[in-house]
Design a protein around this motif. Sequence first.
Motif, PDB file in Angstrom:
ATOM      1  N   SER A 180       0.831  -1.205   0.000  1.00 48.71           N
ATOM      2  CA  SER A 180       0.000   0.000   0.000  1.00 48.71           C
ATOM      3  C   SER A 180       0.864   1.254   0.000  1.00 48.71           C
ATOM      4  N   THR A 181       0.338   2.328  -0.600  1.00 47.91           N
ATOM      5  CA  THR A 181       1.018   3.620  -0.552  1.00 47.91           C
ATOM      6  C   THR A 181       0.691   4.376   0.727  1.00 47.91           C
ATOM      7  N   GLY A 182      -0.277   3.888   1.517  1.00 49.23           N
ATOM      8  CA  GLY A 182      -0.518   4.488   2.825  1.00 49.23           C
ATOM      9  C   GLY A 182      -1.924   4.958   3.107  1.00 49.23           C
ATOM     10  N   GLN A 183      -2.729   5.186   2.080  1.00 53.75           N
ATOM     11  CA  GLN A 183      -4.090   5.668   2.335  1.00 53.75           C
ATOM     12  C   GLN A 183      -5.000   4.543   2.814  1.00 53.75           C
ATOM     13  N   TRP A 184      -4.693   3.309   2.432  1.00 53.51           N
ATOM     14  CA  TRP A 184      -5.385   2.107   2.898  1.00 53.51           C
ATOM     15  C   TRP A 184      -4.361   1.150   3.488  1.00 53.51           C
ATOM     16  N   ASN A 185      -4.779   0.328   4.447  1.00 48.45           N
ATOM     17  CA  ASN A 185      -3.951  -0.794   4.877  1.00 48.45           C
ATOM     18  C   ASN A 185      -3.965  -1.853   3.785  1.00 48.45           C
ATOM     19  N   SER A 186      -2.895  -2.594   3.658  1.00 47.42           N
ATOM     20  CA  SER A 186      -2.753  -3.523   2.534  1.00 47.42           C
ATOM     21  C   SER A 186      -3.819  -4.618   2.546  1.00 47.42           C
ATOM     22  N   ASP A 187      -4.173  -5.148   3.744  1.00 50.47           N
ATOM     23  CA  ASP A 187      -5.185  -6.199   3.772  1.00 50.47           C
ATOM     24  C   ASP A 187      -6.579  -5.644   3.471  1.00 50.47           C
ATOM     25  N   GLU A 188      -6.842  -4.411   3.866  1.00 50.19           N
ATOM     26  CA  GLU A 188      -8.127  -3.777   3.571  1.00 50.19           C
ATOM     27  C   GLU A 188      -8.279  -3.524   2.075  1.00 50.19           C
ATOM     28  N   LEU A 189      -7.181  -3.275   1.401  1.00 49.61           N
ATOM     29  CA  LEU A 189      -7.226  -3.050  -0.039  1.00 49.61           C
ATOM     30  C   LEU A 189      -7.808  -4.251  -0.769  1.00 49.61           C
ATOM     31  N   PHE A 190      -7.375  -5.444  -0.371  1.00 45.61           N
ATOM     32  CA  PHE A 190      -7.877  -6.630  -1.065  1.00 45.61           C
ATOM     33  C   PHE A 190      -9.368  -6.823  -0.797  1.00 45.61           C
ATOM     34  N   LEU A 191      -9.794  -6.603   0.446  1.00 43.77           N
ATOM     35  CA  LEU A 191     -11.216  -6.714   0.754  1.00 43.77           C
ATOM     36  C   LEU A 191     -12.024  -5.712  -0.058  1.00 43.77           C
ATOM     37  N   GLU A 192     -11.469  -4.521  -0.251  1.00 39.48           N
ATOM     38  CA  GLU A 192     -12.151  -3.517  -1.061  1.00 39.48           C
ATOM     39  C   GLU A 192     -12.243  -3.958  -2.511  1.00 39.48           C
ATOM     40  N   SER A 193     -11.211  -4.626  -3.018  1.00 44.36           N
ATOM     41  CA  SER A 193     -11.257  -5.126  -4.395  1.00 44.36           C
ATOM     42  C   SER A 193     -12.334  -6.200  -4.552  1.00 44.36           C
ATOM     43  N   VAL A 194     -12.537  -7.007  -3.511  1.00 45.05           N
ATOM     44  CA  VAL A 194     -13.604  -8.020  -3.555  1.00 45.05           C
ATOM     45  C   VAL A 194     -14.969  -7.338  -3.635  1.00 45.05           C
ATOM     46  N   LYS A 195     -15.156  -6.271  -2.838  1.00 41.25           N
ATOM     47  CA  LYS A 195     -16.428  -5.540  -2.865  1.00 41.25           C
ATOM     48  C   LYS A 195     -16.695  -4.954  -4.249  1.00 41.25           C
ATOM     49  N   LEU A 196     -15.653  -4.373  -4.858  1.00 42.20           N
ATOM     50  CA  LEU A 196     -15.830  -3.760  -6.176  1.00 42.20           C
ATOM     51  C   LEU A 196     -16.136  -4.807  -7.237  1.00 42.20           C
ATOM     52  N   LEU A 197     -15.494  -5.981  -7.150  1.00 39.83           N
ATOM     53  CA  LEU A 197     -15.791  -7.039  -8.117  1.00 39.83           C
ATOM     54  C   LEU A 197     -17.228  -7.526  -7.949  1.00 39.83           C
ATOM     55  N   LYS A 198     -17.681  -7.591  -6.711  1.00 41.82           N
ATOM     56  CA  LYS A 198     -19.067  -7.996  -6.454  1.00 41.82           C
ATOM     57  C   LYS A 198     -20.042  -7.002  -7.069  1.00 41.82           C
ATOM     58  N   ILE A 199     -19.745  -5.704  -6.939  1.00 39.35           N
ATOM     59  CA  ILE A 199     -20.602  -4.674  -7.535  1.00 39.35           C
ATOM     60  C   ILE A 199     -20.627  -4.814  -9.054  1.00 39.35           C
ATOM     61  N   LYS A 200     -19.472  -5.096  -9.656  1.00 41.69           N
ATOM     62  CA  LYS A 200     -19.425  -5.297 -11.108  1.00 41.69           C
ATOM     63  C   LYS A 200     -20.302  -6.472 -11.531  1.00 41.69           C
ATOM     64  N   CYS A 201     -20.226  -7.559 -10.773  1.00 45.12           N
ATOM     65  CA  CYS A 201     -21.031  -8.743 -11.097  1.00 45.12           C
ATOM     66  C   CYS A 201     -22.522  -8.443 -10.976  1.00 45.12           C
ATOM     67  N   GLN A 202     -22.887  -7.664  -9.970  1.00 38.31           N
ATOM     68  CA  GLN A 202     -24.294  -7.301  -9.804  1.00 38.31           C
ATOM     69  C   GLN A 202     -24.785  -6.455 -10.964  1.00 38.31           C
ATOM     70  N   LYS A 203     -23.937  -5.559 -11.476  1.00 33.38           N
ATOM     71  CA  LYS A 203     -24.316  -4.745 -12.633  1.00 33.38           C
ATOM     72  C   LYS A 203     -24.529  -5.611 -13.868  1.00 33.38           C
ATOM     73  N   VAL A 204     -23.628  -6.583 -14.076  1.00 36.36           N
ATOM     74  CA  VAL A 204     -23.769  -7.486 -15.227  1.00 36.36           C
ATOM     75  C   VAL A 204     -25.042  -8.306 -15.093  1.00 36.36           C
ATOM     76  N   ARG A 205     -25.326  -8.747 -13.880  1.00 40.67           N
ATOM     77  CA  ARG A 205     -26.531  -9.562 -13.662  1.00 40.67           C
ATOM     78  C   ARG A 205     -27.797  -8.751 -13.943  1.00 40.67           C
ATOM     79  N   ARG A 206     -27.810  -7.499 -13.492  1.00 37.36           N
ATOM     80  CA  ARG A 206     -28.974  -6.661 -13.767  1.00 37.36           C
ATOM     81  C   ARG A 206     -29.129  -6.418 -15.268  1.00 37.36           C
TER      82      ARG A 206
END
Length: 374
Positions: free
Chosen positions: A341-367
């Motif tokens: 991480s560059t410092g604005q996020w903790n490194s482990d939180e970054l990955f969890l955030e990427s999971v959330k964003l991928l989930k949102i993308k999948c929901q958009k495709v499903r809709r």
Amino acid sequence: MPRPGQEELAQRNRVNVGLETVTNQASTDFPGHWPGENHEWDLGYFRENFKVQFHTNAPLDSSFSLIGIDTSIANAFRRILLAEIPTVAIEYVYMKQNTSIIQDEVLAHRLGLIPLTADRKALSWMKWYKKPTDEDPGSGSPSDYNTLMLTLDKKCEWQEGGLDRAARGETDPERLYKNHNIYARDLEWHKFGQQVEIWGDGEGLRAVHPDILIVKMRPGQEISMQLHAIKGIGQDHAKFSPVATASYRLLPTIDILKPIVSADAKKFARCFPKGVIGLEPVTAEDAKKDPELRGKEGEAKAVVKNAMRDTVSRECLRHPEFADKVKLGRVRNHFIFRVESTGQWNSDELFLESVKLLKIKCQKVRRGLDEMMK
């Protein structure tokens, strides 16, 4: 029909690394490839076989393994980490005075690349800044909900008695000048509007690394400017990327097919990074199990200690004495991630955030698919 055994699946899932070639790269666990076998994707099977293993977990640097996922999913996480998680960075620099040796545009570029951090809940409250366009030139109006304002005002002057010390041959800038080095910690944040209430008395906007050198000056030189930081993503500009690096590699495998002992064992260990291959004495039990080790009790024998440290340089395959004694490979569905991480996020939180964003993308495709089916 049931799936094949674990040993057979492990062999199919192995990428074979030869001296000059790589084989078995393509995945084969899809319906229709293996006659009589059912390889349809199954949620229960995925839950049973998917694993997450943490190796290191520091605030700014973490390493972990995702086991049992497809390459496309692992790469989606990597790309989201690099380009789609929002951060705050300096976008606009309004120069009032700059008599330093650095040109205005170069100085503005340096300021934009300084990693900033603040309370993340407050940063998430910020809205996206709409940049002005040719069609709507008045759209880019800074406000308290989309812009953070900083200032940098410094002037280099002589220390008291500095001229006298310089005449005597003093060369230490600390003893001669005031404000001769301008650092990231000299950036001052000014709250306005709702920001006073949202941020309160908590930690405000600041540089992640306060000792980043911005510019060097000498007496008579001065910089005075106002800076606007906005919310953005790495897809817009690399300065908004929340990671210094986000990468993955496949788990290396090292199979010693025949015993490697004595001087050959030491040479074999030197073909790998430190800690990958260990040396152990040949025991009577080893000699009993393997005829090639009889009469070599007490001599050093090469064993695999930690294959994860290997870089798969293939150095051992370049020596003819090891050509038929070792087999190198990688596990196709075992991804070792490294997130810095560059410092604005903790490194482990970054990955969890990427999971959330991928989930949102999948929901958009499903809709979208649901709309197409209506």
